[in-house]
Every structure is written in C-alpha cells, then in structure tokens.
Design an enzyme around this catalytic site. Structure first.
Site, PDB file in Angstrom:
ATOM      1  N   THR A  99      -9.799  52.223  78.818  1.00 50.71           N
ATOM      2  CA  THR A  99      -8.863  51.233  79.355  1.00 50.71           C
ATOM      3  C   THR A  99      -8.073  50.571  78.223  1.00 50.71           C
ATOM      4  O   THR A  99      -8.515  50.562  77.058  1.00 50.71           O
ATOM      5  CB  THR A  99      -9.649  50.164  80.173  1.00 50.71           C
ATOM      6  OG1 THR A  99      -8.702  49.336  80.841  1.00 50.71           O
ATOM      7  CG2 THR A  99     -10.548  49.320  79.298  1.00 50.71           C
TER       8      THR A  99
ATOM      9  N   GLU B 145      -9.847  52.589  86.446  1.00 52.25           N
ATOM     10  CA  GLU B 145      -9.545  53.417  87.623  1.00 52.25           C
ATOM     11  C   GLU B 145     -10.494  54.619  87.720  1.00 52.25           C
ATOM     12  O   GLU B 145     -10.183  55.618  88.371  1.00 52.25           O
ATOM     13  CB  GLU B 145      -8.086  53.869  87.571  1.00 52.25           C
ATOM     14  CG  GLU B 145      -7.149  52.686  87.690  1.00 52.25           C
ATOM     15  CD  GLU B 145      -5.681  53.080  87.769  1.00 52.25           C
ATOM     16  OE1 GLU B 145      -5.199  53.720  86.822  1.00 52.25           O
ATOM     17  OE2 GLU B 145      -5.036  52.752  88.769  1.00 52.25           O
TER      18      GLU B 145
ATOM     19  N   HIS C 183      -4.118  60.895  86.380  1.00 50.70           N
ATOM     20  CA  HIS C 183      -3.523  59.835  87.203  1.00 50.70           C
ATOM     21  C   HIS C 183      -2.391  59.204  86.419  1.00 50.70           C
ATOM     22  O   HIS C 183      -2.575  58.816  85.261  1.00 50.70           O
ATOM     23  CB  HIS C 183      -4.554  58.777  87.574  1.00 50.70           C
ATOM     24  CG  HIS C 183      -3.909  57.524  88.092  1.00 50.70           C
ATOM     25  ND1 HIS C 183      -3.102  57.530  89.217  1.00 50.70           N
ATOM     26  CD2 HIS C 183      -3.907  56.251  87.644  1.00 50.70           C
ATOM     27  CE1 HIS C 183      -2.642  56.304  89.425  1.00 50.70           C
ATOM     28  NE2 HIS C 183      -3.119  55.513  88.474  1.00 50.70           N
TER      29      HIS C 183
ATOM     30  N   HIS D 277       1.904  57.193  86.759  1.00 51.54           N
ATOM     31  CA  HIS D 277       2.888  56.472  87.558  1.00 51.54           C
ATOM     32  C   HIS D 277       4.279  57.054  87.305  1.00 51.54           C
ATOM     33  O   HIS D 277       5.162  56.364  86.788  1.00 51.54           O
ATOM     34  CB  HIS D 277       2.877  54.986  87.195  1.00 51.54           C
ATOM     35  CG  HIS D 277       1.533  54.323  87.303  1.00 51.54           C
ATOM     36  ND1 HIS D 277       1.225  53.161  86.651  1.00 51.54           N
ATOM     37  CD2 HIS D 277       0.420  54.655  87.996  1.00 51.54           C
ATOM     38  CE1 HIS D 277      -0.024  52.797  86.935  1.00 51.54           C
ATOM     39  NE2 HIS D 277      -0.537  53.701  87.743  1.00 51.54           N
TER      40      HIS D 277
HETATM   41 ZN    ZN Z   1      -2.728  53.504  88.294  1.00 51.21          ZN
END
Ligand code: ZN
Length: 225
Positions: free
Chosen positions: A54, A85, A104, A106
């Site tokens: 993270t 996540e 994952h 964006h």
């Molecule tokens: Zn995310």
C-alpha cells in the site's frame, strides 16, 4: 494440473518480484495507476501470493517492497503493509483456480464507464469478440471492504475482466503478462466505445457476425496449441 494453475512456468521468486516491478511501471506509464493507486499480485504457489504494498507509487516500487500473503490474506513476509485492496485479489484466486496473476487499476476511460453505470456490453468491434467479450459492471462496493469481493463473485467464473462501479477495473490471467494485456484491452475497448458513441449511432455487430468471430477464435486457439 500444474500447467493449468498458471504459476508453473518455473520462474523463481526473484523473477516474479522483478515481473511485478516491470508491470507496475508499465501500468503507471499508461496512466492507469496515478498517485499510489492500483495493485498487482502473482501466485508463488498454491498457498502464497506476492502482492504490491500500500501507499507506494507504482513507478517507484522495488522488488524488495513486495509483500507475501497466504490465501486468507495473512501477511507472511515483507516490511511494508500489503495493499488495502487485497480482498479483491483473494476473491479472484479463491474463485478461479486457473488464475496466476491479478491486476487492479483505474484506467481513465474504463473507469468513466464504471462511473456512468455502464459496463462494456456492446460488441462494437471485432477485437471485443476476439478478446474479452462482454466486460460487465460489478455493483458499487466500498473499497477495502468485503463488499468488493461479494460484488465480483457473480462475474468471476464467466469473465476475465470486470469494471467496478465508481471505482476502476480488475483483470486476471494465467500469467501477469496476460492479466496486464487484458487491462490494456479493457481501456482500449472503452476508448473505442466512447468515441463510437460520440460519432453517433455506432453499428453493433450482428449475432451472426459474433458467432462467426467466435468460430474463428476457436479455430485460432485450436491451431495455436
Ligand atoms: Zn482501486
């Protein structure tokens, strides 16, 4: 069976750490992981995953930053804290034995579709049929909670990439390269859908055309084995 599990390419842990660094940088370069967003993971074996930490830029990550967790999410190794996540990644591995890596991110246009309450459902271009097919939209879930896994589970057996409402996208494959390429394709298909609709009245492929493309894909996959 080992072949099928996706993590049996004989790569060492050190090589997998380097692969995570490489694909983190590529995804950052593409603008899919601005700030410290996005996360990647790869199976080390049947019980353990190597995951990005993270709060670190995907451009600045080093091989030593990666964290090792088990399939229940317990941290086994690593001085950094694992991505918040993680539950999303665990849900994919728990429901897809064939998956060896999860991405994952964006990506901006695909995420805009997810913010507009739209999946990539329309078969607008041949590439959509030949690659991912429908990319569905999972229900809204607060990031970092168990709601995320629950929102993905209905789609996991049937799709290799999923948009997440008002959030982003997740993709997965037998290797990290495959998972990465699927994420690239999600954003590419989203860009095409956006512009096709801006141009007005896009022609959606007919069912007969989709069936022919699926046959062509099956032949291609058969011949390349
Ligand atoms: Zn995310």
């Amino acid at each position: 069976m080992e072949e099928h599990m996706g993590y049996s390419e004989g790569k060492s842990e050190a090589e997998r750490r380097r692969d995570l660094v490489l694909f983190s940088k590529l995804l950052h370069r593409l603008g899919f992981m601005p700030g410290t967003s996005g996360n990647l993971s790869i199976r080390l074996d049947r019980q353990r995953l190597l995951v990005t930490p993270t709060s670190v830029s995907k451009f600045l990550l080093t091989a030593e930053d990666m964290v090792i967790v088990d399939l229940e999410g317990r941290q086994l190794e690593g001085s950094r804290k694992v991505t918040s996540e993680l539950s999303m990644h665990l849900a994919v591995y728990q429901h897809r034995d064939d998956v060896g890596a999860v991405v994952h991110s964006h990506p901006p246009v695909a995420t805009a579709f997810a913010c507009a309450g739209r999946g990539l459902e329309e078969m607008l271009c041949q590439e959509a049929v030949m690659t991912l097919g429908v990319v569905p939209l999972a229900a809204y879930a607060t990031t970092g909670t168990s709601e995320v896994a629950a929102s993905l589970v209905p789609f996991l057996p049937f799709h290799d990439a999923i948009l997440m409402a008002n959030h982003g996208a997740v993709s997965y494959g037998s290797t990290l390269l495959e998972a990465f390429q699927k994420m690239e394709t999600v954003e590419h298909l989203a860009q095409i859908a956006l512009v096709a609709h801006q141009l007005g009245a896009p022609r959606i492929l007919k069912q007969e055309e989709i069936d022919q493309l699926r046959d062509a894909k099956a032949r291609y996959l058969h011949n390349s084995q």
